[in-house]
Design an enzyme around this catalytic site. Structure first.
Site, PDB file in Angstrom:
ATOM      1  N   GLU A 135       0.868  -1.181   0.313  1.00 34.91           N
ATOM      2  CA  GLU A 135       0.440  -0.250   0.054  1.00 34.91           C
ATOM      3  C   GLU A 135       1.005   1.216  -0.236  1.00 34.91           C
ATOM      4  O   GLU A 135       1.750   1.479   0.933  1.00 34.91           O
ATOM      5  CB  GLU A 135      -0.941   0.091   0.691  1.00 34.91           C
ATOM      6  CG  GLU A 135      -1.724   1.107   1.052  1.00 34.91           C
ATOM      7  CD  GLU A 135      -2.090   2.207   1.851  1.00 34.91           C
ATOM      8  OE1 GLU A 135      -1.754   3.222   1.069  1.00 34.91           O
ATOM      9  OE2 GLU A 135      -2.173   2.560   3.192  1.00 34.91           O
TER      10      GLU A 135
ATOM     11  N   CYS B  46      -2.120   9.147   2.304  1.00 33.14           N
ATOM     12  CA  CYS B  46      -1.993   8.466   1.814  1.00 33.14           C
ATOM     13  C   CYS B  46      -3.796   8.721   0.481  1.00 33.14           C
ATOM     14  O   CYS B  46      -2.936   9.020  -0.770  1.00 33.14           O
ATOM     15  CB  CYS B  46      -1.438   7.939   1.765  1.00 33.14           C
ATOM     16  SG  CYS B  46      -2.425   6.158   2.221  1.00 33.14           S
TER      17      CYS B  46
END
Length: 510
Positions: A237, A271
């Site tokens: 990720e 993010c």
């Protein structure tokens, strides 16, 4: 074990009992010891079954919830984020732990699948088994929520976990590990392994069943290379440069508020937040005005009433400053803040930039700070092209008065998650998988896909009776092969082939 904890001003010391392993000078000694312990513990953990694991995971969740104020204090001391943000992070993380523990059996248990006509004599089943030991390498921006997305689902799937947190947030990880030790009876099913980059590299090379990594794209490539040495699979990720699309019929006040929250919350260190906004030119001016009004209300600092705190990673301040400079030097305008927004003590006031060229670093590279670029577009087709125009593909958001329009736009965005008329709306939904495409990574955490991510499928067949066609043998009968040819055409061919096959098998076409 003591750990140095960096806050918005000066370093502080905090002390925690240590369900952790000293990684050693090169990281390898402690890693090998932790993985060996986890390998033994994994056998016990798997023997508990889905329901036994659920009971312990629920007890762990409750222990963390009961003392959440302590975890808030540790998290804010290490990251500098406000107490409210830390509490929200914990709430969402425990929600995912709850979902994983309650749904693991339904998702992963062995179940029957159709064998098909040709293999009708076989009973076919599919089940999912744990890898054994999963190594989790966590980030510093959300030191509870993000790594727990991997830890919770890996544990619920029956794996032992060795967790290497960021060296900026070891105290948060140790606190969580302590709570596990309190409810698990001393079984080292979950261990915290503190250390720096060498420790993470050693964990990637340790021979774990799988590695779950959260961090930058550049670091993910290094972790992947280390995993490749032992063919260890990984889920990555990575970063994002997430875009928001605003149509002409959108609720502009709601969109502007969401853009400020998505771009500035946690000092922009999210993010899947908002770094770019593409607005229909017809409503560009009023949207920009509303966003600036919202941004001016924000208070930056470490004291009471601050909306967000300092940057957690000191070096990231330089990246943010460089992107602001690059945008302004290329002809972009700062409509809120600017170069002077970067202050001492790693504090950065909210910055809104506009008219920034699409090839600029402020548009194409992850800023990971409280900076949002807002650019007008003539059509939503243009907005989609620009949103897809970077190497990232983590998340996106769409604000529109038409759900039909929003869904059509969402279908064209090359990202892992889209939110409509909200930002980060997926964060509290345990059933939804999370992850990205392109440079934003691969694999998924959360949801049924997250449980399967930390499991390996095992197929099984059991012959129930002798096969009507005995084809799995060295010497097949002429009759069986005639019927097989006819079946091939019947199941997969055209009517002409069916007629030919039945003629060969001695049948007739009715």
């Amino acid at each position: 074990m003591s750990s140095t904890v960096q806050t918005g001003n000066a370093p502080r010391r905090s002390s925690f009992p240590a369900p952790a392993v000293d990684a050693g000078t090169d990281g390898s000694t402690g890693v090998a010891f932790a993985v060996a312990r986890a390998t033994d513990a994994a056998r016990w953990w798997q023997d508990q079954g889905f329901r036994g694991r659920k009971r312990l995971l629920q007890a762990w969740k409750q222990a963390m919830a009961d003392d959440a104020d302590e975890l808030v204090a540790v998290t804010t001391a290490e990251t500098g984020k406000p107490d409210d943000d830390a509490l929200l992070e914990i709430l969402l993380a425990l929600g995912h732990l709850d979902w994983a523990s309650k749904h693991a059996e339904k998702v992963l248990r062995r179940r029957g699948v159709s064998p098909g006509l040709v293999a009708l004599n076989q009973k076919a089943t599919l089940g999912y088994e744990p890898y054994g030991v999963v190594g989790v390498i966590g980030p510093w921006n959300y030191p509870v929520y993000t790594p727990m997305g991997s830890i919770s689902f890996a544990l619920a799937a029956g794996n032992a976990v060795v967790f290497k947190p960021s060296d900026l947030t070891p105290g948060t990880a140790l606190w969580i590990g302590n709570k596990w030790a309190q409810v698990s009876g001393g079984h080292p099913v979950f261990q915290v392994l503190t250390g720096g980059p060498d420790t993470g590299a050693a964990l990637a090379r340790s021979g774990c069943g799988k590695i779950a990594f959260t961090g930058s794209t550049e670091t993910a490539k290094k972790v992947m290379a280390a995993c490749a040495e032992t063919l260890t699979p990984m889920v990555a990720e990575c970063g994002g440069k997430d875009a928001m699309l605003v149509t002409a019929d959108a609720d502009l006040a709601a969109a502007a508020s969401a853009a400020v929250f998505g771009g500035m919350a946690n000092a922009g260190q999210t993010c899947a937040g908002v770094e770019r906004v593409y607005v229909d030119r017809a409503v560009y001016a009023p949207f920009l005005s509303l966003m600036v009004q919202e941004g001016r209300k924000l208070v930056t600092g470490t004291g009471e009433g601050a909306d967000y705190g300092p940057m957690t990673l000191p070096d990231q301040v330089n990246v943010v400053a460089a992107h602001i400079d690059a945008a302004l030097e290329a002809g972009g305008r700062a409509v809120l803040g600017g170069r002077g927004s970067v202050r001492d003590g790693r504090l950065i006031d909210a910055v809104v930039l506009t008219d920034v060229p699409e090839n600029n670093a402020a548009v194409r590279r992850e800023t990971f700070g409280p900076v949002v670029v807002v650019n007008p577009v003539d059509t939503m087709d243009e907005a989609v092209d620009r949103a897809n125009g970077t190497g990232y593909g983590l998340g996106a958001s769409i604000f529109s008065g038409s759900r039909t329009t929003a869904r059509k736009l969402a279908a064209r965005l090359r990202v892992g998650v889209v939110t409509v008329n909200s930002v980060l709306g997926f964060g509290a939904i345990g059933s939804l998988p999370f992850g990205g495409v392109k440079d934003s990574g691969f694999g998924r955490t959360h949801g049924a896909d997250g449980l399967r991510e930390f499991s390996t499928p095992k197929a099984m067949t059991e012959q129930r009776f002798a096969p009507p066609l005995d084809l799995l043998r060295m010497h097949r009968s002429e009759r069986d092969m005639k019927v097989a040819r006819a079946a091939l055409r019947f199941l997969h061919g055209t009517r002409r082939g069916l007629f030919q096959g039945q003629q060969e098998a001695g049948g007739t076409v009715r």
